[in-house]
Design a protein around this motif. Structure first.
Motif, PDB file in Angstrom:
ATOM      1  N   HIS A  50       5.870  66.821 158.632  1.00 26.06           N
ATOM      2  CA  HIS A  50       5.957  68.267 158.406  1.00 26.06           C
ATOM      3  C   HIS A  50       5.648  68.938 159.733  1.00 26.06           C
ATOM      4  CE1 HIS A  50       5.527  72.190 156.418  1.00 26.06           C
ATOM      5  NE2 HIS A  50       4.500  72.381 157.228  1.00 26.06           N
ATOM      6  N   ALA A  52       4.734  72.227 161.727  1.00 25.45           N
ATOM      7  CA  ALA A  52       4.128  73.542 161.496  1.00 25.45           C
ATOM      8  C   ALA A  52       4.101  74.328 162.799  1.00 25.45           C
ATOM      9  CB  ALA A  52       2.708  73.381 160.948  1.00 25.45           C
ATOM     10  N   ARG A  69       3.560  63.636 151.784  1.00 26.12           N
ATOM     11  CA  ARG A  69       4.074  64.762 152.577  1.00 26.12           C
ATOM     12  C   ARG A  69       4.411  65.958 151.684  1.00 26.12           C
ATOM     13  NH1 ARG A  69       9.193  65.193 154.864  1.00 26.12           N
ATOM     14  NH2 ARG A  69       9.905  64.821 152.719  1.00 26.12           N
ATOM     15  N   ASP A  70       5.065  65.700 150.566  1.00 28.05           N
ATOM     16  CA  ASP A  70       5.448  66.792 149.678  1.00 28.05           C
ATOM     17  C   ASP A  70       4.227  67.425 149.023  1.00 28.05           C
ATOM     18  OD1 ASP A  70       7.995  66.234 150.421  1.00 28.05           O
ATOM     19  OD2 ASP A  70       8.624  65.364 148.506  1.00 28.05           O
ATOM     20  N   ARG A  73       2.729  69.799 151.465  1.00 27.38           N
ATOM     21  CA  ARG A  73       3.464  71.065 151.500  1.00 27.38           C
ATOM     22  C   ARG A  73       3.097  71.978 150.341  1.00 27.38           C
ATOM     23  NH1 ARG A  73       9.513  68.884 153.380  1.00 27.38           N
ATOM     24  NH2 ARG A  73       9.002  68.763 155.626  1.00 27.38           N
ATOM     25  N   LYS A  77       0.394  75.864 150.361  1.00 31.80           N
ATOM     26  CA  LYS A  77       0.836  77.107 149.715  1.00 31.80           C
ATOM     27  C   LYS A  77      -0.268  77.734 148.879  1.00 31.80           C
ATOM     28  CE  LYS A  77       5.730  75.784 149.423  1.00 31.80           C
ATOM     29  NZ  LYS A  77       6.864  75.496 148.494  1.00 31.80           N
ATOM     30  N   PRO A  83      -3.384  73.811 156.850  1.00 30.01           N
ATOM     31  CA  PRO A  83      -3.032  72.420 157.161  1.00 30.01           C
ATOM     32  C   PRO A  83      -4.244  71.513 157.401  1.00 30.01           C
ATOM     33  CG  PRO A  83      -1.594  73.918 158.342  1.00 30.01           C
ATOM     34  CD  PRO A  83      -2.651  74.761 157.712  1.00 30.01           C
TER      35      PRO A  83
END
Length: 210
Positions: A50, A52, A69-70, A73, A77, A83
């Motif tokens: 990812h 950023a 990884r997902d 993400r 949020k 992060p």
């Protein structure tokens, strides 16, 4: 967006990996759960990434599985989760363990993570309850280059004192207090254990999951 990198692992330390790909060396921030899956330096590795971008920095984060990884993400949020905290969460719990915590609404396991207070833990449980459905059907593939199966011996042994010092430093860098790190290492340390084994077992003892 850089979504995946495959190349030669030049070097690795708890929290970061340097991967050479097509002549370029990528410094990649990684959670400890990914560090444990990395092969030895000089071997090929694949990381799901990812990228950023902020006003003051550009950072590349890498994960052993697409699921991790997902989940990262989705975590960033959540209000109040950046992060750095998301990497800290995934250093203590892999994706499957985190999902089990959310499904069981296990606040106690989350508050044991550095930087996660009770309010943040409760917010994570509420906000992630609906979002984890987006991860259904995924699985955790091992990183190319050969992941180290959990509990298997490492290919080299470090001097006991050096291994314990490195493990304590890694836990402190993750956010644990020096006293907490020292106690956790002393509880599980045995002769011949590598720093990677010490970190893994110490984290498991500090963050029990159902």
């Amino acid at each position: 967006m850089i979504g995946r990198i495959r190349g030669m692992l030049v070097e690795k330390t708890p929290g970061q990996a340097l991967v050479e790909c097509s002549g370029l060396g990528y410094e990649i921030d990684i959670p400890y759960t990914t560090f444990f899956h990395l092969p030895e330096s000089g071997q090929e590795v694949t990381l799901h990434t990812h990228f950023a971008v902020r006003e003051d920095a550009q950072s590349l984060f890498g994960f052993a599985s697409r699921l991790d990884r997902d989940l990262f993400r989705l975590l960033i949020k959540v209000n109040g989760v950046g992060p750095k905290l998301a990497v800290g969460i995934l250093s203590g719990l892999d994706a499957h363990q985190f999902i089990r915590c959310v499904e069981a609404r296990d606040v106690n396991a989350l508050v044991k993570l550095p930087g996660v207070g009770k309010k943040t833990a409760e917010r994570l449980l509420i906000d992630m309850a609906d979002r984890i459905s987006q991860l259904e059907g995924q699985f955790v593939p091992m990183a190319a280059g050969g992941a180290v199966p959990e509990g298997s011996p490492t290919s080299h042994q470090e001097p006991v004192a050096d291994a314990q010092d490195e493990a304590e430093s890694a836990l402190i860098a993750l956010g644990y207090k020096p006293q907490e790190a020292a106690r956790a290492i002393s509880r599980i340390a045995e002769e011949g254990m590598s720093s990677e084994d010490l970190i893994r077992l110490a984290l498991r003892s500090m963050i029990p999951t159902k």
